[in-house]
Design a protein around this motif. Structure first.
Motif, PDB file in Angstrom:
ATOM      1  N   CYS A   1       0.862  -1.187   0.000  1.00  0.00           N
ATOM      2  CA  CYS A   1       0.000   0.000   0.000  1.00  0.00           C
ATOM      3  C   CYS A   1       0.891   1.227   0.000  1.00  0.00           C
TER       4      CYS A   1
ATOM      5  N   GLU B   1      -0.377   4.346  -0.294  1.00  0.00           N
ATOM      6  CA  GLU B   1      -1.176   5.525   0.046  1.00  0.00           C
ATOM      7  C   GLU B   1      -0.333   6.504   0.854  1.00  0.00           C
TER       8      GLU B   1
ATOM      9  N   HIS C   1      -1.856   7.160   4.989  1.00  0.00           N
ATOM     10  CA  HIS C   1      -2.248   6.173   5.995  1.00  0.00           C
ATOM     11  C   HIS C   1      -1.394   6.328   7.257  1.00  0.00           C
TER      12      HIS C   1
ATOM     13  N   CYS D   1      -4.223  -3.580   3.704  1.00  0.00           N
ATOM     14  CA  CYS D   1      -3.240  -2.718   4.358  1.00  0.00           C
ATOM     15  C   CYS D   1      -3.626  -2.612   5.833  1.00  0.00           C
TER      16      CYS D   1
ATOM     17  N   LEU E   1      -3.221  -0.541   8.070  1.00  0.00           N
ATOM     18  CA  LEU E   1      -3.173   0.811   8.638  1.00  0.00           C
ATOM     19  C   LEU E   1      -4.518   1.500   8.413  1.00  0.00           C
TER      20      LEU E   1
ATOM     21  N   HIS F   1      -6.774   4.625   7.018  1.00  0.00           N
ATOM     22  CA  HIS F   1      -6.710   5.576   5.907  1.00  0.00           C
ATOM     23  C   HIS F   1      -7.734   6.671   6.109  1.00  0.00           C
TER      24      HIS F   1
HETATM   25 ZN   LIG Z   1      -2.386   1.752   3.542  1.00  0.00          ZN
END
Ligand SMILES: [Zn+2]
Ligand SMILES: [Zn+2]
Length: 310
Positions: free
Chosen positions: A58, A60, A63, A109, A111, A113
């Protein structure tokens, strides 16, 4: 071998004919702490992942890990996703496998977001066991360097068990209200409520999502409402209608004799020979929440979406 679960003390549709046709087949997964291999169906177990295929990451930018200062964003290095579900067609043939595919894998993922997709960000992979297992398989997948432990499952075996369940949040508009009194009468007569006996909130394939908030079914881009593929929920029964007979103490094998709600945990499991702590994948998922995955089996690329509920 599927679990045996206690029989229902009443037949839902003969007692409440308004619910006729609303029963849905659901495959309850019953995750239990264990050491499944890459060729096993599992929750949180190792995946049959080809070594020459990049592990999903991931990337992103937004996050974060809740236990850090919330304003401190994790990254910029991408975070390795974690295995959440692997199901083989030989164990759960009712999954809508695309032609030639016989393995379903879900990673996410671990985590949080900050967007409407919210938590987890699951990704779905359909594979052929023969093709994926033909060469080298990843034996040592990358681990996330940061994660929210609420969203990292421990390694569990699964025991797919088919049941018929009825809706809770998905009861047709007005029906729950108009049936309220009848539900009360049923509970008085049998000692079990409709919601205890006919509704499941646990990790499962198919059936109804165990909505904690208002139902929020995603629509596919083709205009069709997506189907519920599977749910991963923090809740797993440790007692009651949906708790397997084989895991109960001998004195609780007659469901008609049970009156208290904590009987099994208090007398049979928590202090008995069976490891009560082995139930479930160990994720709190926020506050006993769940992630529900949906697919459109009519579109060739099998689009999917998810909802996080807590
Ligand atoms: Zn993530
Ligand atoms: Zn579609």
């Amino acid at each position: 071998m599927p679990h045996r679960i206690p029989p229902a003390p009443f037949d839902v549709e003969s007692l409440i004919p308004e619910l006729a046709g609303l029963g849905r087949e659901s495959t309850l997964l019953y995750p239990r702490r264990g050491e499944p291999g890459v060729r096993d169906s599992s929750i949180g177990g190792p995946l049959l992942w080809p070594a020459d295929e990049p592990w999903p990451l991931c990337a992103e930018p937004g996050h974060w890990e809740p236990l850090r200062t919330p304003t401190e964003v994790v990254g910029p290095e991408p975070v390795a996703m974690v295995p959440v579900v692997q199901l083989y067609a030989r164990d759960v043939p009712e999954l809508p496998f695309p032609a030639g595919m016989d393995v379903l894998q879900v990673v996410w993922c671990p985590l949080i977001h900050d967007d409407e997709a919210g938590t987890a960000r699951p990704e779905v992979y359909w594979r052929s066991e023969r093709t994926a297992g033909a060469g080298q398989v990843v034996s040592d997948p990358p681990l996330p360097y940061a994660y929210d432990e609420d969203f990292v499952p421990r390694s569990c075996t699964v025991t797919p068990t088919r049941v018929v369940e009825y809706p809770n949040g998905d009861l047709p508009t007005g029906l729950a209200q108009s049936l309220g009194q009848r539900f009360d009468e049923v509970e008085e007569a049998f000692g079990f409520s409709y919601y205890e006996m006919a509704v499941t909130v646990q990790s499962k394939v198919g059936g109804y999502p165990g909505w904690l908030q208002q139902p929020d079914w995603p629509d596919c881009r083709c205009g069709r409402r997506m189907d519920h593929l599977l749910s991963i929920t923090a809740s797993e029964p440790a007692e009651g209608r949906w708790f397997p007979l084989g895991e109960q103490g001998p004195e609780s094998s007659d469901p008609g004799s049970r009156t208290g709600t904590d009987h099994v945990v208090a007398d049979g499991i928590g202090h008995g020979g069976i490891d009560h702590g082995g139930i479930g994948h160990g994720m709190d998922m926020g506050d006993l929440g769940g992630v529900y995955l949906f697919v459109c089996p009519e579109c060739p690329d099998m689009p999917y979406a998810h909802r996080y509920d807590c």
